[in-house]
Design an enzyme around this catalytic site. Structure first.
Site, mmCIF file in Angstrom:
data_model
loop_
_atom_site.group_PDB
_atom_site.id
_atom_site.type_symbol
_atom_site.label_atom_id
_atom_site.label_comp_id
_atom_site.label_asym_id
_atom_site.label_seq_id
_atom_site.Cartn_x
_atom_site.Cartn_y
_atom_site.Cartn_z
ATOM 1 N N GLU A 1 0.811 -1.230 0.000
ATOM 2 C CA GLU A 1 0.000 0.000 0.000
ATOM 3 C C GLU A 1 0.837 1.269 0.000
ATOM 4 O O GLU A 1 0.514 2.242 -0.671
ATOM 5 C CB GLU A 1 -0.954 -0.033 1.203
ATOM 6 C CG GLU A 1 -1.814 1.205 1.399
ATOM 7 C CD GLU A 1 -2.733 1.481 0.223
ATOM 8 O OE1 GLU A 1 -2.289 2.203 -0.691
ATOM 9 O OE2 GLU A 1 -3.869 0.987 0.217
ATOM 10 N N GLY B 1 12.395 15.499 4.817
ATOM 11 C CA GLY B 1 12.223 14.045 4.735
ATOM 12 C C GLY B 1 11.171 13.602 3.729
ATOM 13 O O GLY B 1 10.679 12.486 3.787
ATOM 14 N N LYS C 1 5.007 4.978 -9.470
ATOM 15 C CA LYS C 1 3.730 4.898 -8.770
ATOM 16 C C LYS C 1 2.565 4.711 -9.738
ATOM 17 O O LYS C 1 1.676 3.899 -9.498
ATOM 18 C CB LYS C 1 3.523 6.141 -7.918
ATOM 19 C CG LYS C 1 4.472 6.193 -6.727
ATOM 20 C CD LYS C 1 4.338 7.509 -6.003
ATOM 21 C CE LYS C 1 5.322 7.577 -4.846
ATOM 22 N NZ LYS C 1 5.423 8.930 -4.302
#
Ligand code: ADP
Ligand code: ASP
Ligand code: MG
Length: 816
Positions: free
Chosen positions: A608, A666, A684
């Protein structure tokens, strides 16, 4: 009248013997008692070893003899004060002397017959029973000691003699039934044949001795005193959370013990069952515990399964061949041949086509079985009608036992699906028509896991232990561990999940703890010099070897090497949770193969967090597909980094500096060029496209980079420097869009099976116009969501949300 039997561990040393003496004195105060004793722990094994050593001509038997002398002498010295143990000492000394002469004789003739071995073995029970009888007398409680060899008459089958009950019962009644004394001691395990030669009743046979005495004397109760507080739902050495069984009926107890519950020797039940004498299993070391009551009819306790057991060292024989079909007599001949060779058959299955008969026996009889069966069917084998007997070792039998299983449907279904879910292969299955026992033959290496899994399934009130192996202890891994620590109690309370991190690896080492790594100090453990640590590339092997139930592998690295572990793990039914995008976005073939393995081996391959970090993007897509919807188009902003960059780049600060900030916060991949080149977004959309049913490769994704090619030359620092030099380029992108009243967004899309990624200028009314910060958004246009898309939107980057997404996958795998 009551009969009490104490096992080897109960009389292992002086300290334990004191406990036995206390129990005996208490019992004798209330009732007439017969006390049956085993040899001191380890003695029987030592005596066998001594005999065998002597037979080999090995002088080692002398050292063993000295050990036995020490063990017995130490107990006598500790138990008797002021020289009151002299008589017992002398008795033991002379018995040891005799033992030495016999063993010396064995050494000389280099032959150890079963008859001589029985004589050697008798030392253990005789010494222990004499010693304890003397100690009780020394404490002021009078008693008589009897030699079982004068009371129990057997045939001459040394090592496993059969009892002549009519003679035995008569002798016991005469000797003890008519005695004035209220307390009697007898050695267990040993007896004698009609010639007066010592015989033994089989390993663990002291229990049987006790039952023989109880039945002969019509005792009110037989107590078996051992080192556990009764019969347990499984062997306590295998399963941590075993439950004590308060009551059980004879048939179930017999079935459990026959299939490996060593706590009571199987033949024991028969004589007491016939007489309806109840048996209680008690713990010498916790005498106040109730223990288990074995009786004719035991109250139902609401549980379908009474216990789970296993026996190891099983050999499976398979007789196969077309010549067997429809011709009567094959199985009779097979069993006759085995029976003539005195091979005990433990389990039988036969396929209805009669093409094969499969029989389980003890491994030690495997070779003999092969010889006698192949001889029996020599003609048929030569004529090609049947194959030579197939003999396979390394198996165990696993059995579920319980009278009430027959009242419930689905017990065996549950048993086999639970085993299947854990990748345990079942070689053969047998279910007695009484439905009191369902047995499966499995590989011995899987026994521990199998017993634990089944125990959890049938006895843990729905609690389930999940064993996690986490690779990658960086930012996301660290957050994940913290979340797991925080949620531990919640998961147990609300989902009945006990989630343990049993393995944790970074790029340098792997720490492992079957008990679960203390999540308060995982950092220390990963850097400490001690503890189990293995090179990380060994992780898959460690997981497979440890073979723990409900294992879940979590990859929080971006490392291509780690992906190599997925397939072997999935094949062992270990679920794989990948935060790492490499597997799902590399070759289609590999992606599809991993998904196939997960399906085939009942495991999970979940990723996921590969898209939109913790956002439920892939699950939403999967749910749409599963419910029969069709995805026509996907529009998505999938890069937290790029969204952050274009939301913050307004010309007031250089583009390179904004990118640096995204990295510092980050949001970027470890290498920010993966984000800026569009590669990460391309991965993706590729994953989403695949999950939507498109067979695409990375090269199929259209990607027009918005960065000048020169930015991708050299190192990351060169990349920043070159972006700095090309500030004009970025300014122009910005001002061109602004001139038209548009803003910049990096958008991925999938339509008609074609996927693309790139920088677009969008107007203020666009669905993505108000996407702020590091947010991601995915719009699914489907048959059902045709006009207004289904939208998933929220923070699409950051360690906490990513860790939460991995966490959710873990829970999904754990509950499946
Ligand atoms: P003793 O020396 O007292 O005869 P045993 O070693 O023969 O004792 O039997 C007791 C042991 O049986 C226990 O220590 C336990 O490890 C083992 N055992 C195996 N299965 C079970 C079970 N289902 N319930 C209780 N104990 C079991
Ligand atoms: N001492 C014997 C054995 O170890 C009998 C028993 O303990 O029951 O097998
Ligand atoms: Mg025993």
């Amino acid at each position: 009248m009551k009969v009490l039997k104490f096992g080897g561990s109960s009389v292992a040393n002086a300290e334990n013997i004191e406990k036995v003496v206390a129990v005996v004195k208490r019992a004798a105060a209330d009732d007439a008692c017969v006390v049956v004793l085993s040899a001191m722990q380890g003695t029987t094994d030592d005596l066998i070893e001594m005999g065998r050593a002597a037979e080999r001509g090995d002088d080692g038997f002398i050292a063993k003899l000295a050990e036995l002398r020490d063990q017995h002498t130490a107990a006598i010295e500790a138990l008797f004060q002021d020289g009151r143990g002299t008589e017992t000492s002398e008795f033991v000394d002379s018995a040891l002397h005799e033992l030495e002469s016999i063993t010396e004789g064995v050494r000389r003739v280099r032959e150890l017959t079963p008859k001589t071995l029985d004589r050697i073995l008798s030392f253990g029970e005789i010494a222990a029973s004499k010693l304890i009888a003397a100690k009780v007398a020394d404490d002021g409680v009078e008693n008589e000691w009897h030699d079982s060899r004068l009371l129990i008459r057997t045939d001459s089958n040394h090592g496993f003699a059969a009892v002549d009950f009519s003679e035995t019962n008569k002798r016991i009644k005469d000797e003890i039934g008519n005695s004035e004394s209220r307390l009697h001691f007898v050695p267990g395990f040993i007896a004698a044949d009609s010639g007066g030669y010592t015989t033994t009743l089989g390993r663990g046979g002291s229990d049987y001795t006790a039952a023989i005495f109880a039945a002969a004397l019509d005792a009110d109760l037989l107590e078996i005193w051992t080192d556990v507080s009764g019969m347990m739902t499984a062997d306590p050495r295998f399963v941590r959370n075993v439950r004590q069984i308060p009551r059980i009926n004879y048939r179930e107890a017999m079935e459990l013990s026959h299939f490996g519950a060593k706590v009571i020797y199987p033949p024991t039940i028969q004589p007491v069952m016939v007489k309806g004498i109840p048996v209680r299993i008690k713990n010498t070391f916790a005498p106040e515990d109730e223990g288990t009551l074995i009786e004719a009819e035991s109250a139902a306790n609401g549980e379908m399964v009474r216990g789970i057991t296993s026996i190891d060292r099983i050999c499976v024989l398979s007789l196969e061949g077309s010549g067997m079909v429809g011709i009567p007599g094959f199985s009779k001949r097979l069993f006759d041949a085995l029976s003539r060779a005195e091979i005990n058959v433990i389990l039988i299955t036969q396929s209805s086509s009669e093409h094969s008969i499969c029989v389980a026996i003890e491994e030690k009889h495997g070779e003999l079985a092969k010889r006698v069966v192949d001889r029996e069917f020599e003609y048929e084998i030569n004529a090609g009608k049947i194959d030579p007997l197939k003999v396979e070792n390394g198996f165990s039998i696993l059995a579920l036992v319980g009278d009430r299983m027959k009242e419930h449907t689905g017990v065996s279904g549950k048993m086999f699906s639970t085993l299947g879910h854990n990748g345990i292969n079942i070689h053969a299955i047998a279910q007695g028509s009484s439905e009191r026992n369902i047995s499966a033959v499995i590989n011995s290496k899987d026994v521990r896991k199998a017993v634990n899994t089944l125990h959890e399934e049938f006895f843990s009130d729905g609690r389930k232990q999940v064993n996690l192996f986490i690779v990658g202890a960086g930012t996301v891994g660290g957050r994940l561990l913290e979340q797991l620590r925080q949620q531990h109690d919640y998961l147990l309370e609300n989902l009945k999940l006990i989630v343990r991190v049993v393995g944790l690896a970074n790029s340098k080492r792997l720490v492992f703890s079957e008990e679960g790594i203390d999540l308060n100090e995982w950092k220390m453990q990963l850097t400490a010099d001690d503890g189990v640590n293995v090179p990380p590339e060994q992780t898959a092997n460690v997981i497979i070897e440890r073979n723990l139930r409900n294992s879940v592998f979590v990859d929080v690295t971006a490392d291509a090497d780690v992906v190599e572990m997925y397939a072997p793990l999935l094949e062992k039914s270990v679920s794989v949770i990948a935060c790492n995008k490499v597997a799902a976005s590399s070759d289609y073939e590999r992606y599809a193969a991993l998904k196939g393995l997960a399906r085939e081996y009942n495991s999970n391959f979940l990723f996921e967090t590969n898209v939109g970090a913790g956002l439920p993007v892939i699950n939403t897509l999967n749910d749409l597909m599963r419910s029969g919807d069709r995805v026509n188009r996907i529009e998505a902003v999938l890069s937290g980094t790029l969204n952050f960059v274009f939301n913050n780049y307004d010309g007031s600060r250089p583009f390179a500096e904004v990118v640096r900030r995204a990295q510092a916060e980050g949001y970027t991949e470890p290498d920010p060029r993966l984000d800026l080149s569009g590669t990460d977004v391309a991965r993706k959309i590729l994953i989403l496209a695949r999950e939507a049913g498109n067979q695409l490769e990375m090269e199929d994704i259209e990607n027009v980079p918005f960065l000048p090619a020169s930015c991708f030359e050299g190192t990351v620092e060169d990349f920043y420097a070159e972006m700095g030099r090309r500030e004009d380029h970025f300014r122009k992108l910005l001002s061109d869009a602004a001139a038209k009243g548009l803003s910049l967004k990096y958008i991925a899309s999938l339509a008609e099976g074609i996927a693309s990624v790139g920088l677009q200028s969008i107007g203020p009314d666009h669905n993505f116009a108000n996407l702020s910060g590091k947010d991601n958004a995915v719009l699914f246009y489907t048959n059902r969501y045709a006009d207004q898309p289904l939208v998933v939107k929220g923070a699409g980057a950051g360690a906490d949300v990513t860790a939460a997404g991995v966490f959710a996958d873990i829970i999904r795998a754990a509950r499946s």
